[in-house]
Scaffold this active site. Structure first.
Site, PDB file in Angstrom:
ATOM      1  N   ASP A  68       0.846  -1.184   0.000  1.00 54.89           N
ATOM      2  CA  ASP A  68       0.000   0.000   0.000  1.00 54.89           C
ATOM      3  C   ASP A  68       0.887   1.242   0.000  1.00 54.89           C
ATOM      4  O   ASP A  68       1.704   1.430   0.909  1.00 54.89           O
ATOM      5  CB  ASP A  68      -0.869  -0.051   1.262  1.00 54.89           C
ATOM      6  CG  ASP A  68      -1.872   1.062   1.293  1.00 54.89           C
ATOM      7  OD1 ASP A  68      -2.863   0.948   0.580  1.00 54.89           O
ATOM      8  OD2 ASP A  68      -1.642   2.053   2.010  1.00 54.89           O
ATOM      9  N   THR A 101      -2.375   6.293  -4.537  1.00 52.84           N
ATOM     10  CA  THR A 101      -1.177   7.014  -4.088  1.00 52.84           C
ATOM     11  C   THR A 101       0.062   6.656  -4.921  1.00 52.84           C
ATOM     12  O   THR A 101       0.835   7.536  -5.277  1.00 52.84           O
ATOM     13  CB  THR A 101      -0.855   6.714  -2.609  1.00 52.84           C
ATOM     14  OG1 THR A 101      -1.150   5.369  -2.362  1.00 52.84           O
ATOM     15  CG2 THR A 101      -1.624   7.592  -1.687  1.00 52.84           C
ATOM     16  N   THR A 102       0.210   5.361  -5.225  1.00 57.27           N
ATOM     17  CA  THR A 102       1.388   4.956  -5.996  1.00 57.27           C
ATOM     18  C   THR A 102       1.380   5.646  -7.356  1.00 57.27           C
ATOM     19  O   THR A 102       2.405   6.150  -7.817  1.00 57.27           O
ATOM     20  CB  THR A 102       1.398   3.422  -6.174  1.00 57.27           C
ATOM     21  OG1 THR A 102       1.127   2.842  -4.907  1.00 57.27           O
ATOM     22  CG2 THR A 102       2.714   2.916  -6.688  1.00 57.27           C
ATOM     23  N   ASP A 399      -9.743   0.262   0.777  1.00 57.44           N
ATOM     24  CA  ASP A 399      -9.574   0.640  -0.629  1.00 57.44           C
ATOM     25  C   ASP A 399     -10.856   0.359  -1.409  1.00 57.44           C
ATOM     26  O   ASP A 399     -11.317   1.199  -2.187  1.00 57.44           O
ATOM     27  CB  ASP A 399      -8.426  -0.154  -1.279  1.00 57.44           C
ATOM     28  CG  ASP A 399      -7.084   0.533  -1.048  1.00 57.44           C
ATOM     29  OD1 ASP A 399      -7.041   1.467  -0.233  1.00 57.44           O
ATOM     30  OD2 ASP A 399      -6.089   0.116  -1.670  1.00 57.44           O
TER      31      ASP A 399
HETATM   32  P1  ADP Z   1      -2.353   2.795  -6.581  1.00 55.58           P
HETATM   33  O1  ADP Z   1      -1.725   3.065  -5.234  1.00 55.58           O
HETATM   34  O2  ADP Z   1      -1.991   3.855  -7.565  1.00 55.58           O
HETATM   35  O3  ADP Z   1      -3.818   2.523  -6.483  1.00 55.58           O
HETATM   36  P2  ADP Z   1      -2.113   0.001  -7.249  1.00 55.58           P
HETATM   37  O4  ADP Z   1      -0.957  -0.862  -6.917  1.00 55.58           O
HETATM   38  O5  ADP Z   1      -3.394  -0.213  -6.534  1.00 55.58           O
HETATM   39  O6  ADP Z   1      -1.639   1.488  -7.126  1.00 55.58           O
HETATM   40  O7  ADP Z   1      -2.364  -0.181  -8.814  1.00 55.58           O
HETATM   41  C1  ADP Z   1      -3.370   0.498  -9.473  1.00 55.58           C
HETATM   42  C2  ADP Z   1      -3.204   0.310 -10.968  1.00 55.58           C
HETATM   43  O8  ADP Z   1      -3.304  -1.078 -11.306  1.00 55.58           O
HETATM   44  C3  ADP Z   1      -4.305   1.025 -11.722  1.00 55.58           C
HETATM   45  O9  ADP Z   1      -3.750   1.754 -12.790  1.00 55.58           O
HETATM   46  C4  ADP Z   1      -5.181  -0.123 -12.238  1.00 55.58           C
HETATM   47  O10 ADP Z   1      -5.819   0.192 -13.448  1.00 55.58           O
HETATM   48  C5  ADP Z   1      -4.170  -1.214 -12.426  1.00 55.58           C
HETATM   49  N1  ADP Z   1      -4.751  -2.571 -12.440  1.00 55.58           N
HETATM   50  C6  ADP Z   1      -5.602  -3.129 -11.564  1.00 55.58           C
HETATM   51  N2  ADP Z   1      -5.904  -4.391 -11.906  1.00 55.58           N
HETATM   52  C7  ADP Z   1      -5.233  -4.643 -13.052  1.00 55.58           C
HETATM   53  C8  ADP Z   1      -5.112  -5.775 -13.927  1.00 55.58           C
HETATM   54  N3  ADP Z   1      -5.758  -6.914 -13.679  1.00 55.58           N
HETATM   55  N4  ADP Z   1      -4.303  -5.652 -14.999  1.00 55.58           N
HETATM   56  C9  ADP Z   1      -3.638  -4.505 -15.230  1.00 55.58           C
HETATM   57  N5  ADP Z   1      -3.700  -3.435 -14.471  1.00 55.58           N
HETATM   58  C10 ADP Z   1      -4.483  -3.480 -13.390  1.00 55.58           C
HETATM   59 MG    MG Z   2      -4.783   0.917  -5.516  1.00 50.58          MG
END
Ligand code: ADP
Ligand code: MG
Length: 554
Positions: A68, A101-102, A399
């Protein structure tokens, strides 16, 4: 990868010793960019479902696993002012929409790196900021057009939004169950008035109990108190509960002993005192409660043993030392009033619930308060093998719920997996000719920066990111704006069809937060400490200072 707090020297990004060093002009911008880059480097491997986890070891020696963004940033000892600003921006993002956030950190670093190249080409920071703002405006406008409408009746969409937000969380086989709980909890707390949707996240209470597995987690329509009834002889289940909510202790006050003058000369006198005490407690506490019809007492303080026994005999359920925040939540849910002392309590102050019941979970006892008339409160009882798993599950649940709440701001969703970023990049490039001068270069740099999200998603899945970006670019140039990279099956797919979708508002907030932090950092051209600034001011020459005696004469 593990982060050991003690060995964080690499991540302790500071301007040499910030208390002594003064930086000006380009050196400041470089230093800020370096600080933001360091954090982005750290976080980028966690992006998306194939992102890696980190072990964070706290100074106390405690450790936990997470990916996270906010949790990682909070646990890094960040000294550099720019890095601190970025952490604050990420925290603001988390507070606002609870996710993304990432992505904010990655985008901010990418925008700054490209700004650095433009600065080397002698573009003024203000021109870069202006160009970035134009690009942001195009992105926000076009993203709205690309978004699809959602509705609360379409459960599939709600589930898919949760699933996308939980994609990188280690919930194992419990993921489906957690998604169902999140959607049910969300649907329970929403209120629709005059065509608008209102949600108060405070109406969801999460109670964590170690033991069993995540799949045993459950949703309770009502409230859960992490407490059992005060006395073993008390009833464990009360239907049609009338609940007294009291914040002060239920016991004899000291003043009573001072008023009651009894001289103890023999054992019979002691019995007399005890009888007197019992009579007082029965008349002033138990009979008062029975008279106004209360059958449950939730007390914010202690309940003495004598009162507990008498309440048990009168078939009144009582719980002692209930937290003040729980008591307030109960007033909202049951419609009761929290009173400071029993003397003030009237029948109208009693809260109501269809059922109050003590439930044994492993070695612990919990109180379920179901069927509350007022608030649409729900409680989630999270179960998992260990505290650490419980904490990560709570973050994941948060989340999912926050994504659903963000959706209610505007019922629209966009394709994830880097699709929306690729779409916006291609649209911005197409529209750049509407602008003139050097700003065009900054607008193009913004478009290029957006591609960092699909690029890193592909890299984290072990794919050739250059190949993927080329394929995606050609698709998006043909107007196929739903295509992104599916990280699990490692394929380029239509993200709407693959069910990888995110709320429009979340994506908007990511772009806005990244732009805000970047424009703030680009505007800074000096870092100094107040003390050192004055030290550097030219000192008056000795001959300019009039002798003390002369100035006195004047
Ligand atoms: P953040 O802190 O930015 O929410 P995450 O690690 O939760 O970071 O990643 C979010 C990103 O992962 C988003 O851009 C989302 O569209 C992408 N994402 C989620 N599930 C998938 C998937 N199955 N395949 C590709 N990208 C995905
Ligand atoms: Mg996320």
């Amino acid at each position: 990868m593990s982060i050991f707090r003690e060995k964080l020297s690499f991540y302790r990004v500071y301007v040499e010793d910030p208390s002594r060093v003064r930086l000006r002009g380009m050196a400041t911008v470089r230093s800020n960019i370096m600080a933001v880059n360091t954090l982005a480097e750290l976080l980028k491997t966690t992006l998306g479902p194939r992102g890696m986890d980190k072990i964070v070891v706290e100074t106390s020696g405690e450790w936990f696993i997470t990916n996270d963004g906010t949790t990682i940033l909070r646990n890094i000892d960040v000294r550099h002012p720019a890095a601190q600003l970025l952490v604050k921006a990420a925290e603001a993002q988390d507070g606002e929409v609870g996710d993304g956030t990432t992505s904010v950190v990655i985008l901010a670093a990418e925008l700054l790196n490209r700004a650095d190249r433009l600065l080397q080409l002698k573009l003024h920071p203000n021109i870069i900021i202006k160009g970035y703002k134009h690009a942001l405006d195009i992105a926000l406008k076009r993203m709205r057009e690309l978004a699809k409408p959602a509705s609360l009746d379409n459960l599939e969409i709600l589930k898919k939004i949760c699933e996308t937000s939980l994609s990188n969380k280690t919930l194992g086989f419990a993921k489906k169950h957690m998604i169902k709980i999140a959607v049910d909890a969300f649907l329970h707390i929403i209120e629709q008035r005059e065509g608008k949707i209102y949600v108060d996240k405070e109406n969801i209470l999460v109670v964590k109990k170690p033991g069993k597995s995540l799949r045993e987690s459950l949703l309770v329509e009502g409230l859960i108190l992490d407490k059992g009834v005060a006395h073993p002889l008390m009833p464990k289940r009360i239907n049609d509960a009338k609940i007294a909510l009291i914040s002060s202790p239920l016991k004899i006050e000291k003043a009573w002993y001072q008023k009651t003058e009894i001289v103890v000369k023999s054992m019979t006198d002691i019995k007399q005192i005890l009888d007197e005490e019992n009579r007082f407690l029965r008349e002033n506490i138990v009979e008062k409660l029975l008279k106004i019809g209360a059958n449950v007492v939730l007390c914010g303080d202690a309940i003495c043993e004598g009162v507990q026994y008498l309440l048990a005999k009168a078939k009144i359920m009582a719980v002692k030392r209930v937290g003040i925040s729980d008591l307030w939540r109960l007033t909202k849910a049951t419609g009761g009033k929290l009173v400071a002392s029993l003397k003030e309590l009237t029948e109208a102050d009693l809260g109501k619930a269809q059922l109050v019941e003590e439930v044994k979970i492993g070695p612990d006892k919990l109180l379920f308060i179901k069927g509350c008339p007022r608030a649409k409160s729900v409680s989630i009882l999270l179960r998992a093998g260990s505290r650490r798993q419980l904490d990560e599950a709570e973050r994941a649940f948060n989340d999912a719920i926050m994504n659903l709440i963000t959706l209610t701001d505007e019922m629209k969703y966009v394709p994830g997996g880097g699709a929306i970023e690729m779409a916006l990049a291609s649209i911005i490039r197409r529209e750049v000719s509407n602008y003139q001068g050097k700003e065009q270069m900054a607008i193009m740099a913004f478009a290029d920066s957006l591609e960092a999200i699909p690029r890193i998603l592909a890299e984290n899945s072990g794919l050739d990111s250059v190949k993927i970006l080329m394929k995606l670019r050609s698709l998006h140039e043909k107007g196929e704006h739903h295509y992104g990279v599916e990280a699990i099956s490692k394929r380029i797919m239509d993200m709407f069809k693959a069910g990888i979708i995110e709320p429009l508002k979340l994506k908007e907030q990511i772009l806005k937060s990244a732009f805000e932090i970047v424009s703030t950092l680009l505007r800074i051209d000096e870092i100094f400490t107040g003390l050192e600034f004055f030290e550097e001011l030219p000192k008056p020459e000795e001959k300019d200072v009039p002798p003390a005696s002369e100035s006195k004469k004047k």
